[in-house]
Every structure is written in C-alpha cells, then in structure tokens.
Enzyme design. Structure first.
Site, PDB file in Angstrom:
ATOM      1  N   LYS A 124      56.197  32.926  38.844  1.00 20.32           N
ATOM      2  CA  LYS A 124      55.560  33.482  40.037  1.00 20.32           C
ATOM      3  C   LYS A 124      56.599  33.653  41.140  1.00 20.32           C
ATOM      4  O   LYS A 124      57.439  32.789  41.358  1.00 20.32           O
ATOM      5  CB  LYS A 124      54.440  32.557  40.528  1.00 20.32           C
ATOM      6  N   GLU A 172      34.287  26.893  37.200  1.00 16.75           N
ATOM      7  CA  GLU A 172      33.264  26.470  38.160  1.00 16.75           C
ATOM      8  C   GLU A 172      32.057  25.839  37.488  1.00 16.75           C
ATOM      9  O   GLU A 172      31.456  24.896  38.026  1.00 16.75           O
ATOM     10  CB  GLU A 172      32.834  27.666  39.012  1.00 16.75           C
ATOM     11  N   ARG A 179      29.279  32.071  39.799  1.00 13.71           N
ATOM     12  CA  ARG A 179      29.284  31.959  38.341  1.00 13.71           C
ATOM     13  C   ARG A 179      28.720  30.626  37.853  1.00 13.71           C
ATOM     14  O   ARG A 179      28.597  30.429  36.649  1.00 13.71           O
ATOM     15  CB  ARG A 179      30.700  32.167  37.802  1.00 13.71           C
TER      16      ARG A 179
END
Length: 664
Positions: free
Chosen positions: A285, A371, A399
């Site tokens: 990254k 989640e 979700r």
C-alpha cells in the site's frame, strides 16, 4: 515547459497494447504521480490506489475493454482505472461536488461494471457475469480484483465456493497487501502470510519434480505418492494454497505485484483458462509515495495533504470529532466497568477505538471485514455476561441487519450498537452516506434508538445505553462536533423523553441528532419575521416522546427534521403518533428524499436538500402560506369560537371572511 508523458496519450485501455513492459512501467509511475497530485487537493483513498496501479496497468493492457469485464472490490483502489479509461482530464474533480466519484460508477463510464463501495461483493458480481457468459455462449473475459481483507468477508467465501463448484470461467486477482482500513487480522491473514513466506514455492516444486523425473527408480517412485504429483508436492512443500484449490480453483504462487512483466506473463496464462483461477499478487500500500508507504492507515482515506511531507492540511478545528469523543467516552466507561468489550470490523482508527485497544487489549476485538461476525459475536458475549459495544460505520452495519434482528433483538441481548458516520458523510457519496440506520433499527422489536444532538449528548447516550437492559443503538455523524462542553459525569437519560431547547407557540420543530443545530438556527431566522418556533431535541428515535409530540400538535404546524431517509424514518414515526392521538395539526417531514444522494461537502448537500437553516425556514414559511390559502387557521379559530355549532350558526360576515381568506 511541460514534459511529455505517456499518460497524456492514453484515452482508453486499447492504447496500452502498443506499449512494451518498460513503457508500461513508466506509465505506472506517471499514474502514481497524477494520483498524488490530485488527491493532495481533493483527498481520497490514496494508499490502496497507489498499491494497485501496476496490477491495473498490466491487466488492462491484456484485455479488450469494455467487452471484457473487470469488477473492482470496494472500488476505492480504481484511480488508475479511471485515468486509463478516458477520465484523465476530469480526474482533478475526483470526489468533488458534481465531479468524478471516488469509486467505480457505471453511470460515469462504460468501463465501470459495478457501483462498488462496500467490501467482499466483487466475486459474487463476477460469478453472475461469468454465468451470463456461459448462458449466452460468448467468450468475454471476467476478472475480479479483490483485496486480502475483503477476501475474508463471508460473501467472498460464498462466491469462491460457488465458482469452484460450477467451474465458472473467471479470474480472481488477490491483491495481498496485509491491510484493510486497519491492519488485517484473523486466520486467513496468517494463512496468506505463510504463503508469502514461501515465495519460492513454485521454483522449489518445479525443481523437485525435475529431479525426481530424471533420477533413478527410487526417485521416480516418489511420483506414486499421489495421483497428481503437483498436488502431492503442494501438500509436501506448501499446503497453504490448498484452501483455494480444494474448492476447485487453480491458485498461483505469490507474484510481485509491482513487476509488470511478471504480472503480464501470469495473467496472460490464466486469462486463457476455461475454469476459475486465483492469481495471488503481493503489493505494498502506498507504493511510489513514501509518506503513504510509511503510514498506509492514515492514507487509506485522507483529506487534502502536503505532497512534500504527507501532512494533512486541516483547518484549525474548534472542537474534537464525534469519533474522538466516542472513543474517549468508551474508554472511560471501560475503566469503570470490567464487563465492557469493544468490537469493530477492520476500522479501529476509523471508529476511534485506538485508545481502547491500547488500554484494554484483552477486551478489544477486531473481526476484520466481517460485520455479521461482529454482531453475532456480540450476542454471544452478552450471553456470557459481558457488555459488548459494536462500533461500525452506519453504512457498513447494513450487511448485519439479520444478525441484529435474530441474534440480538429477539433474545433481548445486552448489546450496544454505536453507528459512526451516521447521516451524510460528504465526498465518499451514496455508498457511504449513513442514512438508513434509523429505519432498520426503528423497525426492530426490543430495540431502543438514540440520536444525540452534540458531543455532550453523545457521552450521556453511550452511558445510558450501557446501563439499560436489552439492545440499544446510538448514531452520530462524521466530523467535527458542535463545541458543547463535555460532562464530568455522564447522566442516564430517561428513556423516550426529549428536551425542549426553545419555546414558541406558532410552529413545533422536532429535530433528531445534529439537525437540532440547523433547526435552532432556522428558529432564529423565523423569529425575526414574527414566527415563534418551539424547538425540541427529540433525543430518542425509539421510543418517541408521545407527550412532546402531543404538545407540538397544539401549534399551527409540526415539522420533523432528520438526517436520514424519510421513508420509514423518525419523522414518519412522529406522524404515526400524531395519527394515534387524533391530532389534525398539519405536519411535514424533512430528511433524505427517496433517492441516492451524490458526493459533495455536507453543507452543500444540506442546502440542496433543504436541510440547512435557510431551507428549513423556507419550508416553514411555505407551509404557513399554504395553510393561510386553505383557510385552515381561520377554520380552527372559528371552530373554537363556535364549538359544537354547525356552520349554519355562523354569521354571514364570518362565512364571507372565511371564504375570502382561502384566496388571499
């Protein structure tokens, strides 16, 4: 004089086909420079997009786009894709009001397949595209680009299972950078780490195979250890890849995600396969920009910054953010109650839990991008006698609604839901606006819902939620708080009771959350015009304060204001209460209309939606004007004067005045 760039000659991925590997590598560097130059002004998802540049350049140089389809998971890493697909000139408008989206968006470009924004859904979309290809009998390529953190999501595993079982013709590129928003956690991440540690697996396997085939009878006898020597050797040398291949998906050894030549070699091979393949690509990254390399979490999503130093260009704030206030308040609660446990889903810093994690590491849980697991685990922790607080962004909690209903609300588990980024969030647009949580929490039995109007109210709300039995949710917005002094000792708020912050008899303004500030400002504007408004901070979305609503009905007009969708929201709840009470006072609900809201600064979006002070005041004026034209006020006064008398008992003058008033 401007230096000529290869990037300036690229108008579509087709232009990449004339470039060799060295030229593509130069193009990748130019793309990184463009991303840094633009996001230093607009902000954006910098680290992830920089890390994915070489993958995108290599991949799109091999495809026939837009006939071939590339599905980006989340889409925040697709900046290079935007620059290669005819949006170079518009790129400077990235994430600005009316400009390019920070995510892929089909309405923006035919090269964008899927309006992404949430993690772990790319593989499911890709399986649908590959299935459609089978049914049509066509041969277009289907590729999904997914990060290692997103791959840990349950939806991704469901898609892997299906594509392997059906042997769908698609390529999955696993962008393995060990990061999501916070550093990745979990067994799958350790599994990928083991694969990275064995980066020479492919060479070792091929060398061992050659040695056995060229050796004597004893060496060749090793080939009998498995029906398929390659699979046997995988088990012997590196069993970790078998998690994918056992699903029927061909998996490559890890390759360098910043080596365009190697990427193109491997991708050329797998794109010709008739079944599913997973290309394991290791990237960094922030590649190409040292500040983002050093701190990829800070550059996951950032505002404008100084290119030379990477430091954020923040305006001096007068107050801490709501997120910071929540994090500090939760740490204080945990210090006084050993049963408090914090749970998040790959967003430790984003939800303000870094302090909690440092001070109470054994009571801090990061489940990764999962989640559903966070909420299900919270239900189990509650059954075990703990007080779990699930801290998620409002938009990502969507979700896990099923787990909230069945696992938490049905057994009345003691779980607190803390919804950060509730309401409009600005530059990330429709996939990230947290405007649905009041609806999906308000509809659930046993759930109580708090909407604090400032940071002091947030501290009280969190304390109240931890004291109450059963599930409680509280919502608070992104960004700087209101500047209210924080309490030394938090209070327990009375359930279902509002607070009146301004008296007035003409109009009742019932506000939820930070809209209280806008409503108070609107009341000041109207007061200068002789219209006195009662302003009520409703505090509770559920249960609603029926007494306060009944008192509001005594005014000429009731207006509810919320930073959430109107359909099924808090305002409609107020209308339900008014109807049950038999009130006839006209009422108006203000909030998010039945459409998705684009990106832009929150004040601008408030103005567009009529949710700023001026817009609220304008609605009140218009409604009072309509009431006057319809004669409602006059009729009410006449009804009071002649209670119980028919219209025939009114004088001719009263009837004439009433009729004339309807046409003023």
């Amino acid at each position: 004089m401007d230096v000529p760039r290869i990037l300036d000659a690229i108008s579509s991925p087709a232009d990449l086909k004339v470039l060799d590997n060295e030229e593509l590598a130069i193009l990748a560097r130019e793309i990184r420079q463009e991303i840094v130059a633009t996001t230093s002004v607009t902000g954006g998802h910098v680290a992830s997009s920089l890390g994915a540049v070489d993958i995108i350049v290599a991949l799109e140089s091999l495809l026939d786009m837009p006939r071939d389809r590339v599905v980006f998971d989340v889409g925040h890493q697709a900046y290079a894709h935007k620059l290669l697909t005819g949006r170079r000139e518009a790129f400077k408008t990235l994430r600005t009001y009316g400009g390019l989206s920070g995510f892929t968006k089909p309405s923006e470009s035919p090269y964008d397949v899927h309006p992404s924004g949430h993690a772990s859904d790319s593989l499911s979309i890709a399986t649908g595209l590959a299935k459609a290809r089978q049914l049509k009998g066509t041969d277009e390529k289907v590729v999904a680009l997914i990060g290692d953190a997103s791959l840990a999501g349950g939806m991704a595993f469901e898609a892997l299972n299906y594509m392997g079982n059906e042997q769908l013709p698609l390529v999955v590129i696993l962008n393995d950078n060990e990061m999501s928003i916070s550093r990745n956690v979990g067994a799958l991440m350790k599994h990928l780490g083991n694969i990275r540690a064995n980066s020479h697996y492919r060479e070792a396997r091929e060398g061992l195979q050659a040695a056995m085939e060229q050796g004597g009878p004893a060496a060749r006898g090793l080939l009998g250890f498995g029906k398929n020597m390659k699979e046997s050797l995988k088990q012997m040398v590196i069993p970790h890849t078998m998690i994918y291949e056992s699903l029927g998906i061909v998996c490559t050894a890890p390759i360098d995600g910043h080596n365009i030549a190697e990427l193109r070699d491997v991708l050329s091979l797998v794109l010709e396969m008739d079944g599913p393949a997973l290309v394991h690509v290791v990237t960094r990254k922030g590649e190409g920009y040292e500040p983002a390399r050093r701190d990829p979490e800070a550059f996951h999503g950032t505002g404008p910054y100084d290119i030379a130093t990477g430091r954020a260009l923040k305006k001096p704030g007068r107050a801490p953010s709501y997120t910071e206030v929540f994090g500090a308040a939760l740490a204080d609660e945990a210090a006084n109650d050993a049963d408090v446990v914090a749970i998040t889903a790959a967003m430790t810093g984003g939800t303000g839990l870094k302090t909690f994690a440092a001070e109470f590491p054994s009571r801090f849980v990061d489940v990764g991008i999962a989640e559903e697991q966070a909420v299900g685990m919270a239900a189990g922790l509650s059954s075990g006698g703990k007080k779990p607080v699930v801290a998620l962004y409002s938009t990502f909690m969507q979700r896990a609604v099923d787990q909230m209903i069945i696992d938490v609300a049905l057994p009345e588990a003691n779980v607190v839901f803390a919804f950060d980024r509730a309401g409009l969030v600005g530059d990330d647009g429709p996939t990230h606006h947290g405007v649905f949580d009041m609806v999906y929490t308000r509809m659930v039995p046993n759930m109580r819902v708090l909407a604090p109007s400032d940071e002091a109210e947030l501290v009280h709300a969190l304390h109240t939620a931890l004291v109450l039995e059963g599930p409680v949710s509280l919502r608070y917005p992104r960004g700087e708080a209101e500047g209210a002094p924080l309490p030394d000792v938090p209070e327990v708020l009375e359930v279902g009771k509002s607070r009146t912050v301004r008296e007035g008899g003409d109009v009742a303004l019932l506000a939820f959350g930070r809209m209280v500030g806008q409503v108070r400002a609107a009341a000041e504007l109207l007061s200068a015009e002789g219209i006195e408004c009662r302003v009520v901070d409703m505090r509770w979305v559920k249960p609603l304060d029926a007494e306060a609503i009944a008192a509001a009905a005594a005014c000429r007009l009731v207006v509810t204001v919320e930073e959430g969708v109107i359909a099924g929201g808090a305002g409609e709840g107020v209308l339900e209460v008014l109807a049950r009470q038999g009130a006839t006072t006209p009422a108006v609900t203000l909030g998010i209309p039945d459409r998705f809201i684009g990106q832009g600064p929150v004040p601008q979006l408030f103005a567009d939606l009529g949710l700023n002070a001026e817009g609220i005041a304008a609605t009140v004026r218009e409604q009072l004007k309509m009431k006057k034209r319809s004669g409602v006020d006059e009729m009410i006064e006449l009804a009071k004067k002649h209670a119980g008398n028919p219209m025939a008992d009114l004088t001719d003058r009263e009837i004439r005045d009433f009729n004339e008033s309807r046409y003023e």
